[in-house]
Design a protein around this motif. Structure first.
Motif, short mmCIF file in Angstrom:
data_model
loop_
_atom_site.label_atom_id
_atom_site.label_comp_id
_atom_site.label_asym_id
_atom_site.label_seq_id
_atom_site.Cartn_x
_atom_site.Cartn_y
_atom_site.Cartn_z
N GLN A 110 -13.27 5.30 -20.40
CA GLN A 110 -13.57 6.73 -20.27
C GLN A 110 -12.70 7.56 -21.21
N ILE A 111 -11.42 7.21 -21.30
CA ILE A 111 -10.52 7.94 -22.19
C ILE A 111 -10.97 7.79 -23.64
N VAL A 112 -11.27 6.56 -24.04
CA VAL A 112 -11.69 6.31 -25.42
C VAL A 112 -13.01 7.03 -25.72
N GLN A 332 -8.41 12.19 -11.52
CA GLN A 332 -7.38 13.20 -11.75
C GLN A 332 -6.36 12.77 -12.80
N HIS A 333 -6.11 11.46 -12.88
CA HIS A 333 -5.17 10.95 -13.88
C HIS A 333 -5.79 11.04 -15.28
N ILE A 334 -7.06 10.67 -15.37
CA ILE A 334 -7.75 10.76 -16.67
C ILE A 334 -7.84 12.21 -17.11
N GLU A 335 -8.10 13.11 -16.17
CA GLU A 335 -8.18 14.53 -16.50
C GLU A 335 -6.85 15.06 -17.02
N THR A 336 -5.75 14.62 -16.43
CA THR A 336 -4.43 15.03 -16.89
C THR A 336 -4.20 14.58 -18.33
#
Length: 435
Positions: A110-112, A332-336
């Protein structure tokens, strides 16, 4: 097409190795591993994991069978966003000892994908079962993909994953490092056909989770340009340089890499310095440890461009929910992380925009704590509070000593044959409690 390389021949015998039974994966898609395995075996008509790659390839080569199996797969696994074949492959087929296969968790995909954005032609190097491609496609269904994969066991999984979702792609079965190609498959409108070639144009984006610190032949390659040759013991930067060679001028590359590439010396230090001096490193994102199923190491996402105005370092090692076997990054971690990436400014204990002077001062070492430390200093309590705690603890110990003394006296009274040595010990202990 060229013949299989020597390295591929040597590694080929390990492509079907079954993982040790002591290792257990908890899939992210809400189904147990045994349920996933049983359904996939039922779908392709096999009983054992080693039979599956050949059975899948037989289906892929028959358009009628492929259409039926794809339809049945979507009935069994309605969540087409999740890569159930990745979960299966990691558990039953992955060869970590030889091919260093660590398949990408959804959170990192998701991050990539979010970093990659809306791009038209995307190259996925070392695709595995295609998790990075699937996530990028889910955000950009009109994109086309060129997926490179070496493992003969993984290629059928990759082709099927693309076909069942009607993703437009080419699958290049071959060794990216040596450019030895065994086969090319064109996936379009849910069908798979053999192709004679694949696009060699520059791409809009490169995404990759290459095998970590893979040993290779360590020879110069024209695709490296003016950069040094990466060491034979670790091909990490070889994959990076090959990916950069594929990029258009305004392209972007996201590579999931071990932390060693950030600080190791010799030729890797030379490559890292030149990349930084050429302003090709746009961001370094340190992720939490133990996100992968097969290893507890932590990795970093390095973001490259042909020219970047600044360098952002993000330390996200604490952005996770701890689990006994495998940590996870939740929404929430990915959003941060992504919020920090998009803002590109200093955030206490999370992100820092690094100046060139800082890079020079640190000798172009990108070890993340040099730039972003999330160390929390312990707040000391007031002296009176500390002293009160010491006094309370001392009283507690004293009470325990008196209780122990009373127990020993009772033992002495109940046992008339108590020895002289024990009697002396009780007297000494009583003297101790009176001090």
């Amino acid at each position: 097409m060229s013949k299989k390389s020597t390295r591929q021949k040597q590694q080929g015998r390990a492509w079907y190795r079954v993982r040790p039974f002591c290792f257990v994966i908890t899939p992210e898609g809400g189904r147990s591993m045994s349920e996933i395995r049983d359904k996939i075996h039922e779908l392709f008509g096999v009983k054992e994991p080693h039979e599956l790659p050949a059975a899948m390839m037989e289906v892929i080569n028959d358009s009628t069978k492929l259409s039926v199996i794809c339809s049945n797969y979507k009935k069994m696994f309605t969540n087409t966003k999740h890569d159930y074949l990745r979960d299966y492959f990691q558990e039953n087929q992955a060869d970590r000892s030889n091919l260093m296969q660590d398949y990408t968790p959804e959170s990192i995909c998701q991050i990539v994908a979010e970093i990659t954005g809306n791009r038209q032609l995307i190259a996925d190097l070392c695709s595995g079962t295609g998790s990075l491609t699937l996530e990028a496609w889910s955000r950009n269904p009109d994109a086309e993909f060129i997926c490179y994969e070496l493992s003969s066991a993984a290629v059928p999984f990759l082709c099927f994953n693309l076909a069942v979702r009607s993703i437009s792609a080419w699958v290049v079965h071959g060794d990216l490092l040596t450019e030895d190609v065994q086969a090319v498959y064109r996936i379009q409108d849910g069908t798979v056909t053999k192709a004679d070639d694949f696009p060699h144009d520059k791409v809009d984006a490169v995404i990759t989770n290459p095998p970590y610190s893979l040993k290779w032949n360590g020879v110069h390659d024209i695709r490296f340009g003016s950069y040094s040759v990466p060491p034979k013991k670790a091909a990490d930067y070889a994959f990076v340089l090959i990916g950069l060679d594929m990029l258009k001028d305004d392209g972007i590359m996201s590579a999931i890499l071990p932390h060693g590439v950030l600080f190791r010396g010799r030729s890797e230090a030379d490559i890292r310095k030149q990349l930084l001096c050429d302003h090709r490193v746009s961001a370094v994102i340190g992720l939490p440890r133990a996100l992968f199923a097969a290893t507890d190491i932590s990795v970093a996402v390095m973001v490259f461009r042909n020219h970047s105005d600044d360098l952002l370092v993000i330390n996200a090692e604490n952005e996770m929910t701890h689990r006994p076997k495998q940590n996870i990054m939740e929404s929430q971690h990915i959003e941060t992380v992504m919020s920090a990436y998009k803002m590109r400014r200093d955030i206490d204990k999370l992100a820092h925009v690094v100046t060139f002077q800082e890079l020079e001062k640190n000798d172009y070492n990108l070890n993340i704590p040099r730039y972003v430390s999330n160390f929390e200093e312990e707040v000391l309590p007031p002296p009176t509070e500390s002293m009160r705690a010491i006094i309370d603890r001392h009283k507690e110990i004293k009470q325990q000593e008196l209780e122990l003394l009373e127990m020993m006296k009772q033992m002495q009274a109940e046992n008339v044959e108590t020895g002289k040595e024990f009697q002396e010990f009780v007297e000494l202990f009583e003297e101790w409690t009176n001090l």
